[in-house]
Design an enzyme around this catalytic site. Structure first.
Site, PDB file in Angstrom:
ATOM      1  N   ARG A   1      87.404  47.401 -17.200  1.00 43.59           N
ATOM      2  CA  ARG A   1      86.462  47.667 -18.180  1.00 43.59           C
ATOM      3  C   ARG A   1      85.649  48.738 -17.954  1.00 43.59           C
ATOM      4  NH1 ARG A   1      81.520  48.661 -19.095  1.00 43.59           N
ATOM      5  NH2 ARG A   1      80.917  46.952 -17.736  1.00 43.59           N
ATOM      6  N   ASP A   2      84.519  48.590 -16.729  1.00 45.88           N
ATOM      7  CA  ASP A   2      83.878  49.677 -16.514  1.00 45.88           C
ATOM      8  C   ASP A   2      84.503  50.939 -16.034  1.00 45.88           C
ATOM      9  OD1 ASP A   2      81.447  50.683 -15.560  1.00 45.88           O
ATOM     10  OD2 ASP A   2      80.745  49.038 -14.520  1.00 45.88           O
TER      11      ASP A   2
ATOM     12  N   HIS B   1      75.455  44.373  -9.208  1.00 43.95           N
ATOM     13  CA  HIS B   1      76.383  45.273  -9.925  1.00 43.95           C
ATOM     14  C   HIS B   1      75.984  46.656  -9.630  1.00 43.95           C
ATOM     15  CE1 HIS B   1      79.245  46.409 -13.335  1.00 43.95           C
ATOM     16  NE2 HIS B   1      78.435  47.590 -13.061  1.00 43.95           N
TER      17      HIS B   1
ATOM     18  N   HIS C   1      76.565  50.605  -8.341  1.00 43.39           N
ATOM     19  CA  HIS C   1      77.339  51.845  -8.423  1.00 43.39           C
ATOM     20  C   HIS C   1      77.040  52.560  -7.217  1.00 43.39           C
ATOM     21  CE1 HIS C   1      78.691  51.899 -12.978  1.00 43.39           C
ATOM     22  NE2 HIS C   1      78.086  50.666 -12.615  1.00 43.39           N
TER      23      HIS C   1
ATOM     24  N   CYS D   1      79.018  55.511 -15.911  1.00 42.25           N
ATOM     25  CA  CYS D   1      78.417  55.133 -17.288  1.00 42.25           C
ATOM     26  C   CYS D   1      78.510  56.379 -17.966  1.00 42.25           C
ATOM     27  CB  CYS D   1      76.937  54.776 -16.824  1.00 42.25           C
ATOM     28  SG  CYS D   1      75.913  54.272 -18.384  1.00 42.25           S
TER      29      CYS D   1
HETATM   30 ZN    ZN Z   1      78.852  49.275 -14.046  1.00 40.10          ZN
END
Ligand code: ZN
Length: 319
Positions: free
Chosen positions: A27-28, A221, A223, A254
């Site tokens: 997903r991400d 979470h 990055h 993002c």
């Molecule tokens: Zn993320």
């Protein structure tokens, strides 16, 4: 063990630490690829991840297909993947309309993740609503998700800073976390969506979060936008965090703003944990293979370290 070791290691001797590492790459990661990945390729990659020991994989998003065309085939992906029964399939839902669509295929997943950004500007740019509008919808959606007997998780984006508004006070982020908990979320993830966290801040953040949200599973979470992802994960671990989200191949990012590159690579995170003697239950070699497959599919070099170097051949912390 030296005195310095004792200062940071308050476990009883012989105790093994165990953490959850949840995979969000499908997903991400996939949503941030400039090219749309063919549906059969997505299915094959998710099936490979399903064999790698994860207890949860985020497989689809119910964001409007015109907004995120990369994930428009979510239902087809959910219908076609074959993952073992112990793998919880998670879907990301942005609003009540998205939840309507998700619940039409309710039997194809076990967990729903709801999300908001901690800052108004990022929330508006990401999902075109105010934080208050989003959180009002969260209360309504939470009830519906629980009534369906699904797991309810949540993520707060820009928890460690907003690229538009800068610093966001920890307690403002945790106010949102409390609202998610009130809505029935049993897990709350804190996203460093654009890579603004640093280890010292992460320590302070999680210490405060555990004070304010006892009994709620808190997920880190991170990055790796500025290369501090693993250092931040280590800081979270030492602050008591036992749940992490990451993305195989270091895929992800993002949509806003440009340049917000990938999540920490799952295989790098798992490699670090295993080296430290922290158990994850994940098959590192299989995860590296899945990331290499993703690299093939995308036809470009991914930024994960472990897919280049492979797993270390000796491990652990020498006595
Ligand atoms: Zn993320």
């Amino acid at each position: 063990m030296t005195t310095t070791d004792k200062a940071v290691d308050n476990r009883t001797p012989g105790e093994t630490r165990r953490v959850h590492v949840r995979e969000v790459g499908p997903r991400d990661g996939f949503q941030n690829e400039p090219e749309t990945i063919a549906t059969p390729d997505k299915i094959a990659l998710i099936n490979a991840l399903g064999q790698s020991g994860f207890d949860r994989i985020e497989v689809a998003s119910f964001v409007r297909p015109d907004v995120l065309p990369q994930l428009a085939d979510g239902v087809e992906v959910l219908r076609s993947i074959e993952v073992p029964d112990h793998v919880r399939r998670q879907v990301l839902v942005p609003n009540s309309k998205g939840l309507d669509n998700a619940l039409r295929v309710r039997d194809l997943f076990e967990d729903v993740a709801l999300f908001v950004s901690s800052s108004q500007t990022h929330n508006r740019k990401n999902i075109n609503r105010t934080v208050e509008e989003t959180m009002a919808d969260v209360q309504v959606m939470g009830k519906r998700v629980l009534a369906e007997d699904l797991g309810l998780c949540s993520v707060i984006a820009t928890s460690f800073g907003c690229p538009y508004e800068g610093h966001v006070p920890i307690d403002d982020v945790l106010d949102l976390a409390e609202q998610f908990a009130e809505a029935g979320a049993t897990e709350i993830g804190f996203g460093d969506t654009t890579g603004m966290a640093n280890p010292a801040y992460v320590t302070r953040f999680f210490q405060r979060a555990f004070e304010r949200l006892p009994g709620v599973e808190l997920t880190a979470h991170f990055h790796n936008t500025r290369g501090q992802g693993l250092a931040n994960a280590y800081a979270a671990l030492e602050a008591g965090c036992t749940s992490f989200e990451s993305s195989f191949g270091e895929l992800g990012g993002c949509p806003v703003p440009a340049g917000s590159t990938g999540n920490i690579a799952t295989e790098d995170l798992v490699s670090m944990f295993h080296e430290m003697g922290v158990e994850t239950g994940i098959d590192l070699v299989a995860t590296i293979e899945a990331a290499r497959e993703a690299q093939e599919v995308l036809g470009r070099k991914l930024t994960s370290h472990s897919i280049v170097a492979g797993p270390v051949l000796w491990g652990g912390v020498p006595a």
